[in-house]
Scaffold this motif. Sequence first.
Motif, PDB file in Angstrom:
ATOM      1  N   VAL A  90     -15.936   4.958  -0.967  1.00 13.84           N
ATOM      2  CA  VAL A  90     -15.021   4.162  -1.289  1.00 13.84           C
ATOM      3  C   VAL A  90     -14.553   3.268  -0.157  1.00 13.84           C
ATOM      4  N   ALA A  91     -14.132   1.923  -0.344  1.00 19.20           N
ATOM      5  CA  ALA A  91     -13.534   1.398   0.689  1.00 19.20           C
ATOM      6  C   ALA A  91     -12.069   1.230   1.176  1.00 19.20           C
ATOM      7  N   THR A  92     -11.384   1.922   0.371  1.00 20.20           N
ATOM      8  CA  THR A  92      -9.858   2.014   0.670  1.00 20.20           C
ATOM      9  C   THR A  92      -9.157   3.059   0.161  1.00 20.20           C
ATOM     10  N   VAL A  93      -8.084   3.456   0.760  1.00 20.35           N
ATOM     11  CA  VAL A  93      -7.222   4.370   0.302  1.00 20.35           C
ATOM     12  C   VAL A  93      -6.959   4.402  -1.092  1.00 20.35           C
ATOM     13  N   GLY A  94      -6.709   2.990  -1.432  1.00 19.44           N
ATOM     14  CA  GLY A  94      -6.231   2.818  -3.055  1.00 19.44           C
ATOM     15  C   GLY A  94      -7.334   3.340  -3.854  1.00 19.44           C
ATOM     16  N   GLU A  95      -8.637   2.962  -3.714  1.00 19.58           N
ATOM     17  CA  GLU A  95      -9.733   3.187  -4.305  1.00 19.58           C
ATOM     18  C   GLU A  95      -9.854   4.900  -4.499  1.00 19.58           C
ATOM     19  N   ALA A  96      -9.559   5.519  -3.235  1.00 17.05           N
ATOM     20  CA  ALA A  96      -9.684   7.046  -3.274  1.00 17.05           C
ATOM     21  C   ALA A  96      -8.819   7.486  -4.272  1.00 17.05           C
ATOM     22  N   ARG A 103      -9.530  -1.815  -9.764  1.00 18.20           N
ATOM     23  CA  ARG A 103      -9.560  -3.237  -9.739  1.00 18.20           C
ATOM     24  C   ARG A 103      -8.505  -3.686  -8.749  1.00 18.20           C
ATOM     25  N   GLY A 104      -8.578  -4.533  -7.510  1.00 20.58           N
ATOM     26  CA  GLY A 104      -7.561  -4.737  -6.999  1.00 20.58           C
ATOM     27  C   GLY A 104      -6.816  -3.594  -6.044  1.00 20.58           C
ATOM     28  N   ALA A 105      -7.710  -2.688  -5.830  1.00 15.43           N
ATOM     29  CA  ALA A 105      -6.940  -1.471  -5.037  1.00 15.43           C
ATOM     30  C   ALA A 105      -7.397  -1.600  -3.678  1.00 15.43           C
ATOM     31  N   ASN A 106      -6.703  -2.595  -2.874  1.00 13.97           N
ATOM     32  CA  ASN A 106      -7.275  -3.110  -1.754  1.00 13.97           C
ATOM     33  C   ASN A 106      -6.287  -2.493  -0.574  1.00 13.97           C
ATOM     34  N   THR A 107      -5.370  -1.795  -0.905  1.00 15.84           N
ATOM     35  CA  THR A 107      -4.580  -1.098   0.071  1.00 15.84           C
ATOM     36  C   THR A 107      -5.167   0.353   0.500  1.00 15.84           C
ATOM     37  N   GLY A 158      -3.183  -0.136  -8.645  1.00 15.17           N
ATOM     38  CA  GLY A 158      -3.836  -0.815  -7.542  1.00 15.17           C
ATOM     39  C   GLY A 158      -3.133  -1.395  -6.383  1.00 15.17           C
ATOM     40  N   SER A 159      -1.867  -1.500  -6.443  1.00 15.41           N
ATOM     41  CA  SER A 159      -1.239  -1.929  -5.370  1.00 15.41           C
ATOM     42  C   SER A 159      -0.747  -0.870  -4.541  1.00 15.41           C
ATOM     43  N   GLY A 160      -0.899   0.388  -4.676  1.00 17.69           N
ATOM     44  CA  GLY A 160      -0.594   1.347  -3.657  1.00 17.69           C
ATOM     45  C   GLY A 160       1.009   1.799  -3.830  1.00 17.69           C
ATOM     46  N   GLN A 161       1.286   2.998  -3.548  1.00 16.34           N
ATOM     47  CA  GLN A 161       2.628   3.425  -4.089  1.00 16.34           C
ATOM     48  C   GLN A 161       3.865   2.779  -3.330  1.00 16.34           C
ATOM     49  N   ALA A 162       3.616   2.248  -2.314  1.00 11.82           N
ATOM     50  CA  ALA A 162       4.780   1.742  -1.496  1.00 11.82           C
ATOM     51  C   ALA A 162       5.610   0.718  -2.293  1.00 11.82           C
ATOM     52  N   PHE A 163       4.787   0.071  -3.319  1.00  8.33           N
ATOM     53  CA  PHE A 163       5.424  -0.960  -4.108  1.00  8.33           C
ATOM     54  C   PHE A 163       6.389  -0.188  -5.003  1.00  8.33           C
TER      55      PHE A 163
END
Lengths: 371, 371
Positions: free
Chosen positions: B78-84, B367-371, A3-8
């Motif tokens: 969905v709301a974010t790229v991370g959710e997608a 969960r927490g996929a906000n980016t 959930g943090s994105g792949q950038a991390f």
Amino acid sequence: VRGSGQAFEATDKAIPMHSASLDTPFLAVDLDVLSSNIESMAVLCSAGGISLRPHAKTHKSIELARMQLHAGATGLTVATVGEAEIFAAAGITDLFIAYPVWAGGERGRRLRQLADDCNLRLGVDSTEAAEVLGSALRGQAVEVLVEIDCGHHRSGVSIADVAAVGRAAEASGLTVRGVFTFPGHSYNPGHRGEAVSDERIGLEAADRELAVSQVGRGVLSGGSTPTAGLGFDGLTELRPGVYAFNDAQQLELGTCGWTEVALAATTTVVSRRGHRVIVDAGSKVLGADWPNWVTGGGRVLDIPDARVVALSEHHTTVDIPDGTPVPKYGDRLRVVPNHVCAAVNLADELVIVQGELVKDRWPVAARGANT
Amino acid sequence: VRGSGQAFEATDKAIPMHSASLDTPFLAVDLDVLSSNIESMAVLCSAGGISLRPHAKTHKSIELARMQLHAGATGLTVATVGEAEIFAAAGITDLFIAYPVWAGGERGRRLRQLADDCNLRLGVDSTEAAEVLGSALRGQAVEVLVEIDCGHHRSGVSIADVAAVGRAAEASGLTVRGVFTFPGHSYNPGHRGEAVSDERIGLEAADRELAVSQVGRGVLSGGSTPTAGLGFDGLTELRPGVYAFNDAQQLELGTCGWTEVALAATTTVVSRRGHRVIVDAGSKVLGADWPNWVTGGGRVLDIPDARVVALSEHHTTVDIPDGTPVPKYGDRLRVVPNHVCAAVNLADELVIVQGELVKDRWPVAARGANT
């Protein structure tokens, strides 16, 4: 990290990384401000002759807990058995669960394991809970503090009931060490002094009740970030949490200044209209805490006079004051949450920065450990 | 599962487990109510001749998304790229990111990957964002909808700016398919009808603007759980989220009844005084959403007339009405959060129950996929 994105994931710790290369939103912690906050509170408590037992519910981080212990904290405070388990597994074993723990069911077994692994202290505020706890622990060495209500009117007993709860705890095989309270009404602007006074009067009266009943006593544990600067009369131990990071509530209560804010959500401007901008963090990053006495849904570290006028899950609407250039699309703004404990508990990790450089990333190890 | 307590790990799925054996707090989802809610909305949209594209920010669950698709949803919002990314990785590939996506930095690369993997649709509400998006996607096939503000005053352009944004998107190599909006002012009690009317008028006017400018058009996407029952004039697609579970806000708006509430936090009474009890879930389980028009910090499924008078991180204070027996220490109460999207995003998993039996546990995958 999920959930943090792949950038991390792409980061190699050996190569200094610029925080601008991370996709927003993320929680950035300024390492220098954090270190200074931790050191200042340790010095304050040491000078006041009391123990510091920081509340780890704020940060839920092993690395940060170690900094607090290194600075002189005697142990940690936690809110749940689940948090205690996570810190204990990391070797941090002087733990106070400052909560009226109900030891029914599976939680009884978990507490026995914790009592094996730790110097464990628990809260109790009823004879019923004391009996269940004693029964669950089967004579294992566990200390308890009786929780009193000093005016916040949440959990905790009145002074008249302190001795009965203390006696029930001892009769159940628990070792009573004293009393604790949370002066939560210190978050009512203009009433910090009153909360400090209520706390002192309550703890001292409760301590006398235990003395009269010949129940174990001696620890008078209280405190909160807003009251920490107002003296320690009547306390032997302080349990502040927020002070490590501070937040918009502390700014608006006047208990910290802007240079003492260690944590903010780094966000990006994604929409604009007139003097308003919308950034890409909302209540799912900042939390939704918005007491009626604050000026908005958080504060903007880069523009102190800006106001957060609305929060939805992924939108924070910011009014930019007259005379300040309106940030452009793609600009980054750092938003300070109202309640930092809530924001940290939404994140999988904290991005530790010095200036623009990413120094480390710390897992929020006890995130969601609510049981 | 990190932070959920070891009770979860000890379960063998082959053996039916009683929910009473799980340590509280946890989020329990009634499978029968959930199934009925999902089916009812699908039938409603089908009868109204519009597409249903449920908002997955509410549940963030692969299993639940599959139920929605099986019932007839055309894809997910969905709301974010991370959710997608998380739904796409599970093979759910018809996705609309209903957000003014800013495609700068690393997010541009992530969007190209998503566009490879999915039928991807994005929101846009500025010429600036359209240009950055077009540049990031380098001619890959991506559809966009122009977001309009129909009265909620969050993101979205005014009608006067729709054509310019649509033309900029096409000039940037994006395929414009229509317009979308969120009638968020439907959460203002007594104004649902007005929100529905604003939404219809706004979407139809925006659609005409695209037509006049000969920009791609045809999709008019809107909707929310509170407005779903008020007809679909002016819409081709509905994007409700909360309806799968419902919550205390929906109860108090009158958009659902008690038998349609599918999710509640199972909690334990840990402290009592007079007609008040404190249970062991707080804002770290329920979320802190507390709009000024609701009667409290959530509702109690077992005692409809009870009132949640205070929420702190691990304490919910409940007033029990006169004439109702006050729950005992150790009793379990099911607390319905005000805003279910916030509660789910705090949990690592959902405990799926039928009656008292645990049928399954679903990870909150996004969960927490906000980016």
